[in-house]
Design a protein around this motif. Structure first.
Motif, mmCIF file in Angstrom:
data_model
loop_
_atom_site.group_PDB
_atom_site.id
_atom_site.type_symbol
_atom_site.label_atom_id
_atom_site.label_comp_id
_atom_site.label_asym_id
_atom_site.label_seq_id
_atom_site.Cartn_x
_atom_site.Cartn_y
_atom_site.Cartn_z
ATOM 1 N N GLY A 225 14.100 -1.952 0.120
ATOM 2 C CA GLY A 225 12.667 -1.696 0.134
ATOM 3 C C GLY A 225 11.868 -2.978 0.204
ATOM 4 N N ALA A 226 12.280 -3.982 -0.575
ATOM 5 C CA ALA A 226 11.578 -5.270 -0.562
ATOM 6 C C ALA A 226 11.685 -5.946 0.798
ATOM 7 N N PHE B 54 5.998 -0.783 6.325
ATOM 8 C CA PHE B 54 5.495 -0.899 4.962
ATOM 9 C C PHE B 54 5.624 0.425 4.221
ATOM 10 N N LEU B 55 5.260 1.525 4.895
ATOM 11 C CA LEU B 55 5.343 2.844 4.261
ATOM 12 C C LEU B 55 6.781 3.192 3.908
ATOM 13 N N ILE C 156 8.848 11.575 0.865
ATOM 14 C CA ILE C 156 7.731 11.618 -0.069
ATOM 15 C C ILE C 156 7.434 13.043 -0.520
ATOM 16 N N LEU D 226 11.290 1.793 -2.250
ATOM 17 C CA LEU D 226 11.072 1.198 -3.572
ATOM 18 C C LEU D 226 10.727 2.259 -4.601
ATOM 19 N N HIS D 227 9.872 3.216 -4.216
ATOM 20 C CA HIS D 227 9.510 4.299 -5.135
ATOM 21 C C HIS D 227 10.742 5.096 -5.558
ATOM 22 N N ILE E 177 9.292 -4.241 3.303
ATOM 23 C CA ILE E 177 7.898 -4.619 3.073
ATOM 24 C C ILE E 177 7.655 -6.053 3.539
ATOM 25 N N GLY F 123 9.271 1.024 3.414
ATOM 26 C CA GLY F 123 9.704 0.146 2.326
ATOM 27 C C GLY F 123 9.146 0.579 0.992
ATOM 28 N N ALA F 124 7.858 0.968 0.964
ATOM 29 C CA ALA F 124 7.254 1.425 -0.287
ATOM 30 C C ALA F 124 7.913 2.698 -0.782
ATOM 31 N N THR F 125 8.277 3.591 0.157
ATOM 32 C CA THR F 125 8.941 4.840 -0.228
ATOM 33 C C THR F 125 10.323 4.575 -0.809
#
Length: 243
Positions: A46-47, A15-16, A93, A22-23, A50, A18-20
């Motif tokens: 990214g999707a 999840f982390l 990040i 996407l960001h 997640i 994928g979120a990164t």
């Protein structure tokens, strides 16, 4: 008792990550890694990550609810070295790498290649164009449609061992790992102090003068400078020119 990476932790990492991704895809951060055209693929990746994390949590919950998954999960935990998967996520990040600059350009030969063709230009008047387009038109089109016209280019400075200054833009095939420079040698009214990696907007005119790249002997056209102005680095520091 050694710490292990169970399925819940795996899901958290997925999840982390994928979120990164996407960001990065939703902001300009992705332009430091890949060409702008790959943004949709980043968003899709990214999707998917997640969604995979969510599916892993759901299957784990269903297995535990059925009474047979807890023991199986605890018996097949991954070694703690798997936590190293978190390092690239944290790096993405916390540390946005700078765009490739003068050091890479001075140690890599020009990537200028003859394009399949040239798009039409306005018949007259000043032109603002990319470094790659100017270089290609100057070398492979003999400067047609450029002669006696005010031109403006934007790029960063690099200087070779002989002190010759170049205006450079890095070009990408796919991502920053394959970035290569396209160079234009500068002559004319230049600043008294040339600081490598400074981004400049240069105004001037086409000149038929050429030289060879000292790294790979590739063709490098000159640009006759009449004025220079320091500018901030552009939103997308890389340039894509293929004719």
């Amino acid at each position: 008792m050694r710490t292990r990476l169970d399925r819940q932790a795996q899901s958290a990492l997925l999840f982390l990550l994928g979120a990164t991704v996407l960001h990065a895809g939703l902001t300009d951060l992705h332009l430091r890694y890949v060409k702008a055209g790959l943004r949709p693929l980043l968003l899709l990746a990214g999707a998917v990550l997640i969604a995979t994390a969510g599916a892993t949590v759901w299957y784990e919950w269903r297995a535990r609810a059925g009474g047979g998954g807890a023991g199986a999960a605890s018996g097949h935990r991954e070694p703690r070295i798997s936590w190293l998967l978190a390092l690239p996520v944290l790096a993405l990040i916390l540390v946005a790498p700078p765009a490739l600059g003068s050091y890479s350009a001075s140690h890599t030969g020009t990537a200028l290649q003859e394009p399949l063709g040239f798009p039409e230009l306005p018949a007259a008047g000043p032109l603002r164009m990319g470094v790659g387009e100017y270089a290609a038109r100057a070398v492979y089109d003999e400067g047609r449609r450029l002669r006696d016209r005010p031109l403006t280019l934007t790029g960063f400075l690099t200087v070779d061992r002989s002190g010759r200054p170049y205006l450079v833009r890095m070009t990408l095939n796919c991502c920053a790992a394959d970035a290569q420079p396209i160079k234009v040698a500068l002559t004319g009214d230049l600043p008294p102090v040339l600081q490598p990696d400074t981004w400049l907007e240069v105004s001037g005119t086409y000149t038929p003068r050429r030289t060879k790249d000292p790294v790979n002997a590739g063709p490098v056209p000159y640009f006759q400078v009449t004025a220079t102005k320091p500018v901030p680095a552009p939103r997308d520091p890389y340039e894509n020119w293929n004719g």
